[in-house]
Write a protein that holds these residues in place. Structure first.
Motif, PDB file in Angstrom:
ATOM      1  N   LEU A 196       8.080  15.058  -9.081  1.00 32.36           N
ATOM      2  CA  LEU A 196       9.481  15.122  -8.661  1.00 32.36           C
ATOM      3  C   LEU A 196      10.370  14.124  -9.398  1.00 32.36           C
ATOM      4  O   LEU A 196      11.584  14.280  -9.404  1.00 32.36           O
ATOM      5  CB  LEU A 196       9.591  14.848  -7.156  1.00 32.36           C
ATOM      6  N   THR A 197       9.766  13.100  -9.986  1.00 28.51           N
ATOM      7  CA  THR A 197      10.542  12.038 -10.618  1.00 28.51           C
ATOM      8  C   THR A 197       9.971  11.716 -11.988  1.00 28.51           C
ATOM      9  O   THR A 197       8.782  11.957 -12.259  1.00 28.51           O
ATOM     10  CB  THR A 197      10.504  10.756  -9.753  1.00 28.51           C
ATOM     11  N   ASN A 198      10.827  11.143 -12.826  1.00 31.19           N
ATOM     12  CA  ASN A 198      10.325  10.653 -14.103  1.00 31.19           C
ATOM     13  C   ASN A 198       9.762   9.245 -13.894  1.00 31.19           C
ATOM     14  O   ASN A 198       9.832   8.689 -12.792  1.00 31.19           O
ATOM     15  CB  ASN A 198      11.417  10.695 -15.185  1.00 31.19           C
ATOM     16  N   GLU A 199       9.210   8.645 -14.932  1.00 34.86           N
ATOM     17  CA  GLU A 199       8.554   7.339 -14.807  1.00 34.86           C
ATOM     18  C   GLU A 199       9.512   6.260 -14.311  1.00 34.86           C
ATOM     19  O   GLU A 199       9.166   5.457 -13.436  1.00 34.86           O
ATOM     20  CB  GLU A 199       7.961   6.940 -16.156  1.00 34.86           C
ATOM     21  N   LYS A 212       0.836  -1.203   0.000  1.00 35.17           N
ATOM     22  CA  LYS A 212       0.000   0.000   0.000  1.00 35.17           C
ATOM     23  C   LYS A 212       0.875   1.259   0.000  1.00 35.17           C
ATOM     24  O   LYS A 212       0.516   2.278  -0.593  1.00 35.17           O
ATOM     25  CB  LYS A 212      -0.929  -0.008   1.206  1.00 35.17           C
ATOM     26  N   GLY A 213       2.016   1.176   0.665  1.00 34.82           N
ATOM     27  CA  GLY A 213       2.946   2.303   0.685  1.00 34.82           C
ATOM     28  C   GLY A 213       3.532   2.603  -0.679  1.00 34.82           C
ATOM     29  O   GLY A 213       3.756   3.765  -1.033  1.00 34.82           O
ATOM     30  N   ALA A 214       3.792   1.546  -1.454  1.00 33.11           N
ATOM     31  CA  ALA A 214       4.312   1.743  -2.813  1.00 33.11           C
ATOM     32  C   ALA A 214       3.283   2.462  -3.674  1.00 33.11           C
ATOM     33  O   ALA A 214       3.617   3.370  -4.448  1.00 33.11           O
ATOM     34  CB  ALA A 214       4.686   0.400  -3.436  1.00 33.11           C
ATOM     35  N   GLU A 215       2.029   2.091  -3.512  1.00 37.97           N
ATOM     36  CA  GLU A 215       0.953   2.749  -4.255  1.00 37.97           C
ATOM     37  C   GLU A 215       0.844   4.225  -3.861  1.00 37.97           C
ATOM     38  O   GLU A 215       0.759   5.108  -4.716  1.00 37.97           O
ATOM     39  CB  GLU A 215      -0.371   2.029  -3.993  1.00 37.97           C
ATOM     40  N   LEU A 216       0.886   4.485  -2.560  1.00 37.50           N
ATOM     41  CA  LEU A 216       0.826   5.875  -2.078  1.00 37.50           C
ATOM     42  C   LEU A 216       2.025   6.676  -2.585  1.00 37.50           C
ATOM     43  O   LEU A 216       1.875   7.819  -3.032  1.00 37.50           O
ATOM     44  CB  LEU A 216       0.783   5.906  -0.547  1.00 37.50           C
ATOM     45  N   ALA A 217       3.198   6.078  -2.556  1.00 35.77           N
ATOM     46  CA  ALA A 217       4.397   6.777  -3.029  1.00 35.77           C
ATOM     47  C   ALA A 217       4.258   7.163  -4.494  1.00 35.77           C
ATOM     48  O   ALA A 217       4.622   8.281  -4.891  1.00 35.77           O
ATOM     49  CB  ALA A 217       5.628   5.897  -2.825  1.00 35.77           C
ATOM     50  N   GLY A 218       3.727   6.258  -5.298  1.00 40.04           N
ATOM     51  CA  GLY A 218       3.512   6.571  -6.719  1.00 40.04           C
ATOM     52  C   GLY A 218       2.574   7.749  -6.886  1.00 40.04           C
ATOM     53  O   GLY A 218       2.812   8.632  -7.730  1.00 40.04           O
ATOM     54  N   GLU A 219       1.515   7.783  -6.086  1.00 43.51           N
ATOM     55  CA  GLU A 219       0.563   8.902  -6.158  1.00 43.51           C
ATOM     56  C   GLU A 219       1.229  10.213  -5.758  1.00 43.51           C
ATOM     57  O   GLU A 219       1.035  11.239  -6.413  1.00 43.51           O
ATOM     58  CB  GLU A 219      -0.636   8.616  -5.248  1.00 43.51           C
TER      59      GLU A 219
END
Length: 154
Positions: free
Chosen positions: A89-92, A75-82
């Motif tokens: 701040l980052t590219n894909e 869930k944290g990875a999903e939140l980080a992507g959002e």
């Protein structure tokens, strides 16, 4: 302003919404501690220290925001992507690297991509060195021993 500073401002605002002061202090201590460890590991291992620090600043944010560690890495990875998408701040490719590291960071017994391993190791450094009187978790023991060998701390 650097990307890391901008991300820290965002994370700080989120953490300030935590109702309990002790939880808030613990969260700040952990995210900044893991971020510092990740930066040092990245420099030592020839990886991008800024991306490492950014991944570390986000790795447990979901748990702190929700108060739940249930499936917090995924869930944290999903939140980080959002968050990274929102802040631009980052590219894909960088977003994928950061999110992969967060997704895998709780599985300390499995070997994953080098950047994933870096975040796992930074997390273990903080867990084990922030309070040296605390017992090392079984799932972190082998990784802790490897980190000590890497830094000549045997």
């Amino acid at each position: 302003m650097s990307r890391l500073k901008e991300l820290r401002k965002y994370v700080n605002r989120e953490l300030m919404n935590m109702p309990e002061a002790d939880d808030r202090i613990s969260a700040i201590n952990h995210l900044y501690g893991v971020s510092l460890a990740a930066t040092m590991l990245a420099k030592k291992r020839g990886m991008d220290p800024e991306l490492a620090a950014m991944a570390a600043m986000l790795h447990d944010l979901h748990a702190y925001k929700t108060g739940s560690y249930g499936d917090h890495a995924h869930k944290g990875a999903e939140l980080a992507g959002e968050i990274l998408s929102e802040l631009k701040l980052t590219n894909e490719e960088e977003t994928e690297i950061i999110c992969s590291a967060i997704f895998h960071h709780d599985d300390k017994l499995t070997k994953d991509a080098p950047f994933d391993e870096l975040l796992k190791d930074a997390d273990v450094i903080h867990h084990t060195m922030n309070d040296t009187g605390k017992a090392i978790k079984d799932k972190e023991k082998e990784r802790y021993d490897q980190i000590c060998r890497e830094f000549g701390l045997e």
